[in-house]
Write an enzyme that holds these catalytic residues in place. Structure first.
Site, PDB file in Angstrom:
ATOM      1  N   HIS A 100       0.837  -1.200   0.000  1.00 23.40           N
ATOM      2  CA  HIS A 100       0.000   0.000   0.000  1.00 23.40           C
ATOM      3  C   HIS A 100       0.866   1.242   0.000  1.00 23.40           C
ATOM      4  CE1 HIS A 100       0.667  -0.943   4.251  1.00 23.40           C
ATOM      5  NE2 HIS A 100       0.591   0.361   4.472  1.00 23.40           N
ATOM      6  N   HIS A 102       0.737   5.378   0.921  1.00 22.01           N
ATOM      7  CA  HIS A 102       0.012   6.454   1.620  1.00 22.01           C
ATOM      8  C   HIS A 102       0.124   7.726   0.779  1.00 22.01           C
ATOM      9  CE1 HIS A 102      -0.140   4.513   5.715  1.00 22.01           C
ATOM     10  NE2 HIS A 102       0.891   3.856   5.228  1.00 22.01           N
TER      11      HIS A 102
END
Ligand code: AMP
Length: 126
Positions: A100, A102
């Site tokens: 992932h 951010h």
């Protein structure tokens, strides 16, 4: 890899999320513990533990998706800047072992942190 992560449950629709973008390979939703208003996560649907372990295709495409999501955030929240952070590994602060990125908005003026619900409404109103 450890057993199923929260992101996989979100991708499958088993856990709700504040989803702001989706395509065949990626999903983006608001972080429930935001560092700033509009803090979003960009996540490949197919799980690898972090971006350094992930496919060339994911590594190539994730920044294009990030650009698309950044436009959604900027349109809704009028922030001036972004910080992009990818934690890779436990000691680097990675808590969810599914790739992932951010995407963290920054603003000219100091902002009170609003509820994720309020931010989501600003981003999804047409
Ligand atoms: P990292 O430390 O890079 O692994 O970041 C994990 C991020 O996932 C943190 O910022 C959490 O706030 C976020 N997070 C965990 N569970 C959820 C959830 N259910 N919905 C949205 N964000 C989440």
């Amino acid at each position: 890899m450890e057993k199923i992560t929260i992101y996989e449950k979100i991708i499958k629709g088993e856990v709700p999320s504040y989803k702001i973008y989706e395509d065949d390979m990626f999903i983006s939703f608001l972080d429930i513990n935001p560092k700033s208003n509009g803090h979003a996560l960009i996540i490949p649907k197919k799980r690898m533990s972090n971006i350094l372990e992930d496919s060339i295709l994911v590594r190539e495409r994730i920044l294009e998706v990030t650009k698309t999501v950044s436009k959604i955030i900027q349109k809704g929240l009028s922030n001036s800047s972004f910080k992009i952070v990818i934690n890779c590994g436990e000691e680097a602060g990675q808590e969810v072992f599914h790739t992932h990125l951010h995407l963290i908005p920054y603003y000219k003026e100091k902002q009170d942190i609003l509820s994720v619900d309020k931010i989501y409404k600003k981003l999804t109103v047409n």
